[in-house]
Motif scaffolding. Structure first.
Motif, PDB file in Angstrom:
ATOM      1  N   PRO A  53      12.954  -8.427 -24.235  1.00  0.00           N
ATOM      2  CA  PRO A  53      11.744  -7.750 -23.733  1.00  0.00           C
ATOM      3  C   PRO A  53      10.659  -7.595 -24.775  1.00  0.00           C
ATOM      4  O   PRO A  53       9.472  -7.692 -24.460  1.00  0.00           O
ATOM      5  CB  PRO A  53      12.284  -6.389 -23.267  1.00  0.00           C
ATOM      6  CG  PRO A  53      13.551  -6.189 -24.036  1.00  0.00           C
ATOM      7  CD  PRO A  53      14.132  -7.556 -24.222  1.00  0.00           C
ATOM      8  N   SER A  54      11.040  -7.368 -26.035  1.00  0.00           N
ATOM      9  CA  SER A  54      10.032  -7.192 -27.083  1.00  0.00           C
ATOM     10  C   SER A  54       9.444  -8.506 -27.564  1.00  0.00           C
ATOM     11  O   SER A  54       8.484  -8.494 -28.349  1.00  0.00           O
ATOM     12  CB  SER A  54      10.649  -6.436 -28.270  1.00  0.00           C
ATOM     13  OG  SER A  54      11.751  -7.156 -28.803  1.00  0.00           O
ATOM     14  N   TRP A  55       9.998  -9.632 -27.119  1.00  0.00           N
ATOM     15  CA  TRP A  55       9.502 -10.946 -27.551  1.00  0.00           C
ATOM     16  C   TRP A  55       8.615 -11.609 -26.512  1.00  0.00           C
ATOM     17  O   TRP A  55       8.030 -12.668 -26.793  1.00  0.00           O
ATOM     18  CB  TRP A  55      10.680 -11.866 -27.866  1.00  0.00           C
ATOM     19  CG  TRP A  55      11.388 -11.528 -29.130  1.00  0.00           C
ATOM     20  CD1 TRP A  55      12.390 -10.629 -29.304  1.00  0.00           C
ATOM     21  CD2 TRP A  55      11.132 -12.073 -30.427  1.00  0.00           C
ATOM     22  NE1 TRP A  55      12.789 -10.583 -30.613  1.00  0.00           N
ATOM     23  CE2 TRP A  55      12.030 -11.462 -31.327  1.00  0.00           C
ATOM     24  CE3 TRP A  55      10.233 -13.027 -30.906  1.00  0.00           C
ATOM     25  CZ2 TRP A  55      12.048 -11.771 -32.685  1.00  0.00           C
ATOM     26  CZ3 TRP A  55      10.251 -13.338 -32.257  1.00  0.00           C
ATOM     27  CH2 TRP A  55      11.147 -12.715 -33.130  1.00  0.00           C
ATOM     28  N   LYS A  56       8.508 -11.044 -25.339  1.00  0.00           N
ATOM     29  CA  LYS A  56       7.774 -11.713 -24.267  1.00  0.00           C
ATOM     30  C   LYS A  56       6.297 -11.884 -24.612  1.00  0.00           C
ATOM     31  O   LYS A  56       5.762 -13.006 -24.560  1.00  0.00           O
ATOM     32  CB  LYS A  56       7.926 -10.907 -22.966  1.00  0.00           C
ATOM     33  CG  LYS A  56       7.265 -11.564 -21.772  1.00  0.00           C
ATOM     34  CD  LYS A  56       7.507 -10.760 -20.508  1.00  0.00           C
ATOM     35  CE  LYS A  56       6.842 -11.416 -19.303  1.00  0.00           C
ATOM     36  NZ  LYS A  56       7.083 -10.625 -18.057  1.00  0.00           N
ATOM     37  N   VAL A  57       5.629 -10.800 -24.954  1.00  0.00           N
ATOM     38  CA  VAL A  57       4.197 -10.868 -25.256  1.00  0.00           C
ATOM     39  C   VAL A  57       3.925 -11.705 -26.511  1.00  0.00           C
ATOM     40  O   VAL A  57       3.041 -12.574 -26.493  1.00  0.00           O
ATOM     41  CB  VAL A  57       3.617  -9.452 -25.394  1.00  0.00           C
ATOM     42  CG1 VAL A  57       2.167  -9.503 -25.863  1.00  0.00           C
ATOM     43  CG2 VAL A  57       3.705  -8.710 -24.065  1.00  0.00           C
ATOM     44  N   ASP A  63      -1.366   0.484 -29.604  1.00  0.00           N
ATOM     45  CA  ASP A  63      -0.015   0.980 -29.863  1.00  0.00           C
ATOM     46  C   ASP A  63       1.028  -0.106 -29.591  1.00  0.00           C
ATOM     47  O   ASP A  63       1.949  -0.325 -30.383  1.00  0.00           O
ATOM     48  CB  ASP A  63       0.254   2.210 -29.006  1.00  0.00           C
ATOM     49  CG  ASP A  63       1.534   2.923 -29.400  1.00  0.00           C
ATOM     50  OD1 ASP A  63       1.785   3.051 -30.610  1.00  0.00           O
ATOM     51  OD2 ASP A  63       2.282   3.335 -28.504  1.00  0.00           O
ATOM     52  N   HIS A  64       0.892  -0.802 -28.480  1.00  0.00           N
ATOM     53  CA  HIS A  64       1.810  -1.898 -28.154  1.00  0.00           C
ATOM     54  C   HIS A  64       1.676  -3.046 -29.151  1.00  0.00           C
ATOM     55  O   HIS A  64       2.670  -3.683 -29.517  1.00  0.00           O
ATOM     56  CB  HIS A  64       1.537  -2.398 -26.736  1.00  0.00           C
ATOM     57  CG  HIS A  64       1.881  -1.404 -25.678  1.00  0.00           C
ATOM     58  ND1 HIS A  64       1.369  -1.452 -24.398  1.00  0.00           N
ATOM     59  CD2 HIS A  64       2.689  -0.311 -25.709  1.00  0.00           C
ATOM     60  CE1 HIS A  64       1.846  -0.455 -23.689  1.00  0.00           C
ATOM     61  NE2 HIS A  64       2.637   0.267 -24.466  1.00  0.00           N
ATOM     62  N   TRP A  65       0.462  -3.315 -29.565  1.00  0.00           N
ATOM     63  CA  TRP A  65       0.223  -4.375 -30.553  1.00  0.00           C
ATOM     64  C   TRP A  65       0.958  -4.066 -31.856  1.00  0.00           C
ATOM     65  O   TRP A  65       1.618  -4.939 -32.436  1.00  0.00           O
ATOM     66  CB  TRP A  65      -1.278  -4.489 -30.776  1.00  0.00           C
ATOM     67  CG  TRP A  65      -1.711  -5.673 -31.602  1.00  0.00           C
ATOM     68  CD1 TRP A  65      -0.913  -6.574 -32.255  1.00  0.00           C
ATOM     69  CD2 TRP A  65      -3.055  -6.079 -31.845  1.00  0.00           C
ATOM     70  NE1 TRP A  65      -1.666  -7.506 -32.901  1.00  0.00           N
ATOM     71  CE2 TRP A  65      -2.991  -7.233 -32.669  1.00  0.00           C
ATOM     72  CE3 TRP A  65      -4.297  -5.594 -31.479  1.00  0.00           C
ATOM     73  CZ2 TRP A  65      -4.140  -7.884 -33.103  1.00  0.00           C
ATOM     74  CZ3 TRP A  65      -5.434  -6.252 -31.913  1.00  0.00           C
ATOM     75  CH2 TRP A  65      -5.353  -7.381 -32.715  1.00  0.00           C
ATOM     76  N   MET A  66       0.866  -2.827 -32.315  1.00  0.00           N
ATOM     77  CA  MET A  66       1.532  -2.455 -33.558  1.00  0.00           C
ATOM     78  C   MET A  66       3.051  -2.507 -33.430  1.00  0.00           C
ATOM     79  O   MET A  66       3.753  -2.813 -34.393  1.00  0.00           O
ATOM     80  CB  MET A  66       1.077  -1.049 -33.978  1.00  0.00           C
ATOM     81  CG  MET A  66      -0.409  -0.956 -34.281  1.00  0.00           C
ATOM     82  SD  MET A  66      -0.924   0.679 -34.843  1.00  0.00           S
ATOM     83  CE  MET A  66      -0.205   0.727 -36.468  1.00  0.00           C
ATOM     84  N   GLN A  67       3.568  -2.236 -32.231  1.00  0.00           N
ATOM     85  CA  GLN A  67       5.009  -2.293 -32.032  1.00  0.00           C
ATOM     86  C   GLN A  67       5.539  -3.724 -32.019  1.00  0.00           C
ATOM     87  O   GLN A  67       6.734  -3.937 -32.233  1.00  0.00           O
ATOM     88  CB  GLN A  67       5.371  -1.599 -30.714  1.00  0.00           C
ATOM     89  CG  GLN A  67       5.148  -0.100 -30.735  1.00  0.00           C
ATOM     90  CD  GLN A  67       5.445   0.533 -29.391  1.00  0.00           C
ATOM     91  OE1 GLN A  67       5.902  -0.119 -28.462  1.00  0.00           O
ATOM     92  NE2 GLN A  67       5.156   1.821 -29.274  1.00  0.00           N
ATOM     93  N   HIS A  68       4.665  -4.706 -31.786  1.00  0.00           N
ATOM     94  CA  HIS A  68       5.082  -6.110 -31.726  1.00  0.00           C
ATOM     95  C   HIS A  68       4.785  -6.862 -33.017  1.00  0.00           C
ATOM     96  O   HIS A  68       4.909  -8.092 -33.054  1.00  0.00           O
ATOM     97  CB  HIS A  68       4.379  -6.818 -30.562  1.00  0.00           C
ATOM     98  CG  HIS A  68       4.894  -6.424 -29.215  1.00  0.00           C
ATOM     99  ND1 HIS A  68       4.250  -5.509 -28.422  1.00  0.00           N
ATOM    100  CD2 HIS A  68       5.997  -6.803 -28.513  1.00  0.00           C
ATOM    101  CE1 HIS A  68       4.912  -5.348 -27.292  1.00  0.00           C
ATOM    102  NE2 HIS A  68       5.987  -6.112 -27.327  1.00  0.00           N
ATOM    103  N   ARG A  69       4.406  -6.158 -34.070  1.00  0.00           N
ATOM    104  CA  ARG A  69       4.045  -6.847 -35.304  1.00  0.00           C
ATOM    105  C   ARG A  69       5.218  -7.595 -35.918  1.00  0.00           C
ATOM    106  O   ARG A  69       5.047  -8.677 -36.487  1.00  0.00           O
ATOM    107  CB  ARG A  69       3.472  -5.840 -36.313  1.00  0.00           C
ATOM    108  CG  ARG A  69       2.074  -5.375 -35.979  1.00  0.00           C
ATOM    109  CD  ARG A  69       1.533  -4.425 -37.022  1.00  0.00           C
ATOM    110  NE  ARG A  69       2.321  -3.193 -37.074  1.00  0.00           N
ATOM    111  CZ  ARG A  69       2.078  -2.199 -37.923  1.00  0.00           C
ATOM    112  NH1 ARG A  69       1.085  -2.302 -38.790  1.00  0.00           N
ATOM    113  NH2 ARG A  69       2.816  -1.110 -37.899  1.00  0.00           N
TER     114      ARG A  69
END
Length: 526
Positions: free
Chosen positions: A248-252, A334-340
């Motif tokens: 799920p965290s790799w989709k975007v 916030d979502h962008w920073m979580q996917h760094r």
């Protein structure tokens, strides 16, 4: 039978006496023992010590008297669970509809018997079977009353969408006299066999009874896992949905990387393949599988690396504008920073592919033809020596900076692994991920600049009036680098440090002073 059970919430359907799978000629002694040679392989070997479950510093001691645990089911997960429980010092009783057939699949220390005998003594019973088989246990309702049922099942994606109730809630509705605990469903059979050292250590636990959760949590610790309280049994549906998610965290980040790859590949195709064919009638389509891909990969890696550090710049700018750190960032930021982390690892992946593709360039047949043609032209022009000092130096510096940038990215990727990150303190981890990461971005920028050199100012490199690809990739990283440089100025750096230490702009504490029955409002600026 399952459909009938769904219509009767809170009670089991009426089943015949022999609904649990016992044969009519069941013997008085239902426990089947096996010779020691019957179990060979990994399932029969103690995986860890009976006394010490894990040797990594978190030692859990099993009580001197081995507690008895029951397991209903004889599938792969039930066998792995029995192996882990036995190796952790528990006395395991497995209930099966056909114990004679399944006895040889379990460790020799575990008792394999009929289901009604397996649930008579243990107070904690693991239900390791699919949802549709739950009603077959209803004939054991009186024997299961007052016991703790640990549901370890997971629904399929179709079942999860069809049923409003989770598997654990459905089990609780069938056995209202029991306490149902949802646990161990996110632990794979491999993690149970190999031990928590080689798999996920967290065991998500939810139940409506605190004492039952505590009991299962202690069992998880004794088995070498880390229990995590997820709340009441109503959370079981969310817990059961976790194994259904595919990265799920790799989709975007993956969609972002693919989008960038398609854009830059199309851009390079137009410049390097389509333009020569349209304007010069030259067939360059052979470049599509390797050359165009190799030109695209560093563009994607470079832009992704800049996207790792751009949200930090935007967050700092927002804090400076607001004058406080106590306001939430926008959801997109916030979502962008979580996917760094995922974006950074994808950047490293594309950079490694670029290095591998670059090694393959001299192996191409087209490259060999180009070398022969260049040699022929040199002979025809009567040039004894072809040497351009500027190009030699440019290529040497370009390759050296590329190797250094890839090395820095490798360190970033390695330290993002949980096993490595857990061995670093916060200052060390911050230095690697922030300072060293910015150094990697600088090296990649210098690598790109030496590649481009003066091509951005030469008209013949603007094909179809499109600028060279490296000029596009430089835009975003240069913005990040310039913003980082601005934040290093004392006027901004000090203010940002104060904000992150809790200071707020125009913070005021208001209080009321009462004198002679008149109230005056005073404001104190802190």
């Amino acid at each position: 039978m399952a459909a009938q059970a769904h219509g009767q919430q809170g009670s089991c359907p009426t089943l015949p006496t022999q609904g649990c799978g016992e044969s009519p000629e069941k013997e008085a002694s239902a426990t089947y023992s096996r010779p020691a040679t019957a179990m060979s392989g990994e399932m029969d070997k103690p995986l860890i010590s009976r006394r010490l479950v894990d040797s990594d510093g978190s030692l859990a001691e099993v009580p001197s008297k081995a507690p008895e645990v029951g397991i209903l089911g004889s599938g792969d997960f039930a066998r792995s669970l029995a192996t882990r429980l036995v190796s952790s010092g528990f006395s395991v009783v497995v209930g099966s509809r056909n114990p004679k057939r399944t006895a040889g699949l379990f460790p020799s220390a575990a008792q394999v018997t009929f289901q009604e005998d397996a649930v008579s003594s243990p107070q904690v019973i693991f239900v390791a079977m699919f949802r549709e088989h739950y009603p077959s246990l209803c004939c054991l309702g009186e024997q299961l009353a007052g016991k703790i049922l640990v549901d370890v099942s997971n629904p399929t994606e179709k079942e999860h969408l069809e049923h409003r109730q989770s598997n654990a809630e459905y089990l609780a509705s069938l056995f209202p006299a029991c306490t149902v605990v949802k646990a161990f469903n996110v632990i794979s059979a491999w993690a149970l066999q190999a031990g928590p050292r080689d798999g996920n250590r967290q065991v998500l636990i939810c139940s409506d009874q605190l004492e039952a959760k505590h009991t299962v949590s202690e069992m998880a610790r004794a088995m070498g896992f880390t229990p995590l309280d997820m709340g009441s049994l109503a959370s079981a549906r969310e817990v059961e949905a976790i194994p259904l998610r595919l990265f799920p965290s790799w989709k975007v980040p993956t969609l972002l990387a693919l989008g960038l790859f398609v854009f830059f590949y199309a851009y390079n195709f137009i410049r390097d393949v389509l333009q020569p064919y349209v304007q010069k009638n030259e067939n360059k389509f052979y470049k599509m599988p390797l050359s165009v891909v190799n030109t695209t990969l560093p563009c994607v890696a470079y832009v992704l690396l800049s996207l790792v550090y751009l949200p930090g710049v935007l967050a700092a700018a927002l804090q400076l504008k607001r004058g406080t750190k106590y306001q939430r960032f926008p959801d997109w930021l916030d979502h962008w920073m979580q996917h760094r982390k995922q974006i950074g690892l994808l950047s490293f992946f594309f950079a490694v592919l670029h290095a591998l593709y670059s090694f393959c360039l001299p192996l191409r047949r087209s490259h060999r033809y180009d070398l022969v043609n260049l040699a022929v032209k040199q002979v025809l022009a009567n040039k004894s020596r072809l040497w351009v000092e500027e190009e030699v130096w440019r290529m040497e510096i370009y390759l050296s900076l590329g190797v250094l940038a890839l090395g820095a990215l490798s360190l970033l990727a390695v330290t993002s692994l949980p096993s490595i990150a857990n061995s670093l303190n916060w200052k060390e981890f911050s230095f690697v991920q922030s300072t060293l990461g910015f150094v990697a971005l600088m090296l990649a920028t210098l690598h790109t600049l030496t590649y481009g050199w003066t091509r951005a100012f030469e008209e013949n490199h603007y094909k179809f009036y499109l600028p060279p690809t490296f000029t596009l990739t430089l835009l975003l990283p240069c913005v990040v680098i310039l913003a980082k440089a601005l934040f290093l100025l004392p006027c901004l750096s000090r203010r940002l440090t104060r904000i992150r230490r809790g200071w707020e702009k125009d913070r005021a504490v208001k209080f009321m002073l009462t004198a002679d029955h008149t109230q005056g409002e005073k404001t104190s600026h802190v």
